[in-house]
Motif scaffolding. Structure first.
Motif, short mmCIF file in Angstrom:
data_model
loop_
_atom_site.label_atom_id
_atom_site.label_comp_id
_atom_site.label_asym_id
_atom_site.label_seq_id
_atom_site.Cartn_x
_atom_site.Cartn_y
_atom_site.Cartn_z
N SER A 421 0.84 -1.23 -0.23
CA SER A 421 -0.05 -0.08 -0.12
C SER A 421 0.93 1.38 -0.05
O SER A 421 0.48 2.32 -0.42
CB SER A 421 -0.87 0.25 1.08
N ARG A 422 1.94 1.23 0.60
CA ARG A 422 2.81 2.48 0.65
C ARG A 422 4.06 2.28 -0.57
O ARG A 422 4.16 4.00 -0.80
CB ARG A 422 3.63 2.34 2.17
N ARG A 425 3.91 2.97 -6.90
CA ARG A 425 4.07 4.30 -7.71
C ARG A 425 3.42 3.82 -9.06
O ARG A 425 3.50 2.80 -9.66
CB ARG A 425 5.19 4.93 -7.83
N GLN A 439 -1.20 8.05 -4.92
CA GLN A 439 -1.41 6.85 -4.18
C GLN A 439 -2.55 5.92 -5.00
O GLN A 439 -3.85 5.65 -4.82
CB GLN A 439 -2.13 7.21 -2.81
N HIS A 442 -5.62 1.29 -4.03
CA HIS A 442 -6.81 1.77 -2.94
C HIS A 442 -6.96 0.92 -1.54
O HIS A 442 -6.96 1.45 -0.63
CB HIS A 442 -8.16 1.27 -3.84
#
Length: 492
Positions: A421-422, A425, A439, A442
């Motif tokens: 999630s982090r 890109r 981001q 989702h």
């Protein structure tokens, strides 16, 4: 009947199981199967004299094992063998299914049956999962391995030679004495002495010639055939050898006393042919390729991906393309101007320049999720959903206690899910919203199986990770609801 060996299997924390049901062939081993559970620590105690154990759970990574032309084997010894331990950081050596053990002790083969049960599923769930995979993704669900097996010679030249030996064995003529009617038979000095010592009214001792089969070549031949029969698997050749050894003329033949080979074994006659055949007519070791299912955790990943595709269709999206090979599985769905692209087990590039319309993400680490669902709206990238399928208990996926106590190390699985999630890109310039460009992921889902339905636990945590159960033969409406929510949020 007491066995010349003893085999015990120990699953922690269960008690040891003594393997007691043995058969002379694999075909007869239809009962008395030993029950094991996959992914459970396993030790083996194997003792006896001159015994070897061949089993599928023995690999080249199993300590203190050896390998011959048949396969990896363990020798009988007082110390136990460690087959699987959590600390070794290796995969469990067996997949759920049926297996056979083979023990060779004192020249005799013994077979036993072994059944491995799935750990995180019931038998019914496991069978349903396999059925789904065979229908929808057989190429990816199956893998091929090679195994060396022994096969009997198809046209054994030894068989007619053994029949000829039973009819025409070699022997030496020895002189003996027997009773015959008076006036018949040949007399010599000893026969005359015997007649004087014990006269008969109508009979007299006479010289007779008797066959003596207890000669050097027959002694060696009996010894070779006896040893050869011990090495053979049950079959035509073994039956023929055993019948030959039971012939009446061979019963009085003793063990060989000398190691030299009589000249008759190098002749062109029957004994020379048998000598050559014994060296040539051996069980053939051939390589057999077998297709079998992959490990259960890999099957669960593939089944989960297919299930998400089926749920997507159930939400009104039409599958317009499917790419299925032995290395790849993708689905493309459409509804109006919205497109959903689902990818199974594909590497995400690390360089921005390597990203594309079919792979809109790039990242440095944790770049191979089990499932990636890319969303597109009128040719604009609308973000992705990352899913990993974890064949384990929920408590071993996300451990909340490490969040409370900052001194505890964070498990690798939690770091993996958080990185999805982090760290993702996108290089796609045309996105539906600026937020997607910053981001693109989702949510991250971690799905795990349950044997029985329970209370739904599907909250998303502060790291954008949502843990949910997904199992064969159970309700999946909560998964559909969350899929629909993400699709609606991203695609409208």
């Amino acid at each position: 009947m007491a066995m010349p060996f003893k085999l015990m299997l120990v699953e922690k924390p269960k008690e040891a199981v003594d393997v007691t049901s043995y058969f002379v062939t694999e075909q007869e081993a239809t009962s008395g199967a030993i029950q094991l559970t996959e992914n459970t620590e396993l030790m083996m105690q194997f003792t006896g004299n001159d015994a070897r154990l061949y089993a599928d759970f023995l690999t080249e990574h199993t300590p203190l094992t050896s390998q011959d032309a048949i396969g990896v084997y363990a020798i009988a010894r007082p110390q136990p063998y460690v087959i699987y331990a959590y600390a070794n950081n290796r995969s469990y050596p067996l997949i759920a299914g049926d297996y056979y053990l083979q023990v060779v002790a004192q020249g005799v083969r013994y077979y036993a049956r072994l059944t491995v049960q799935p750990k995180r599923m019931t038998k019914q769930q496991f069978a349903r999962m396999r059925e789904t995979l065979l229908t929808n993704a057989r190429e990816l669900a199956m893998t091929r391995s090679s195994k060396i097996v022994e096969q009997e010679e198809q046209a054994p030249i030894l068989l007619p030679l053994l029949r000829a030996l039973s009819e025409q064995p070699r022997f030496e003529v020895t002189k003996g004495y027997g009773l015959q009617p008076k006036g018949q038979g040949r007399m010599d000095g000893k026969a005359k002495r015997l007649r004087r010592q014990k006269p008969y009214r109508h009979l007299q001792p006479s010289v007779q010639t008797l066959p003596n089969y207890d000669i050097a070549e027959n002694r060696l031949l009996k010894h070779w055939l006896t040893q050869y029969a011990l090495t053979l698997a049950p079959g035509t050749i073994k039956q023929a050898v055993q019948r030959c050894l039971q012939a009446p003329w061979l019963q009085g033949v003793a063990q060989p006393r000398a190691s030299f080979l009589p000249r008759v074994f190098f002749s062109a006659g029957l004994y020379g042919a048998i000598y050559q055949a014994l060296q040539q007519t051996l069980p053939q070791r051939v390589v057999v390729e077998q297709d079998h299912f992959r490990r259960t955790d890999e099957l669960y990943e593939l089944w989960g991906f297919i299930k998400l595709a089926q749920l997507t269709e159930g939400l009104g999206y039409t599958k317009i393309e499917e790419v299925r090979t032995a290395q790849k599985l993708t689905y493309t769905f459409m509804r109006g101007s919205s497109k959903i692209y689902m990818v199974y087990d594909e590497l995400i590039p690390r360089m921005r320049e390597q990203s594309s319309v079919t792979t809109p993400l790039y990242t440095l680490q944790n770049n191979r999720p089990d499932c990636r669902i890319d969303l597109w709206k009128a040719n604009h990238y609308a973000g992705s959903l990352i899913v990993d399928f974890k064949y384990r208990h929920r408590d071993y996926i996300w451990e909340d206690e490490v969040l409370v106590d900052s001194t505890l190390p964070v498990p690798a699985t939690m770091l993996q899910l958080e990185a999805y999630s982090r760290n993702m890109r996108t290089a796609v310039l045309s996105t539906t919203t600026p937020a997607v460009a910053l981001q693109p992921v989702h949510e991250v889902w971690a799905l795990y199986p349950l044997k029985y339905e329970g209370a739904i636990q599907d909250e998303r945590n502060a790291f954008m990770v949502r843990l949910m159960d997904l199992s064969p033969c159970t309700d999946t409406s909560h998964i559909s609801q969350h899929l629909e929510h993400i699709y609606t949020k991203a695609l409208g």
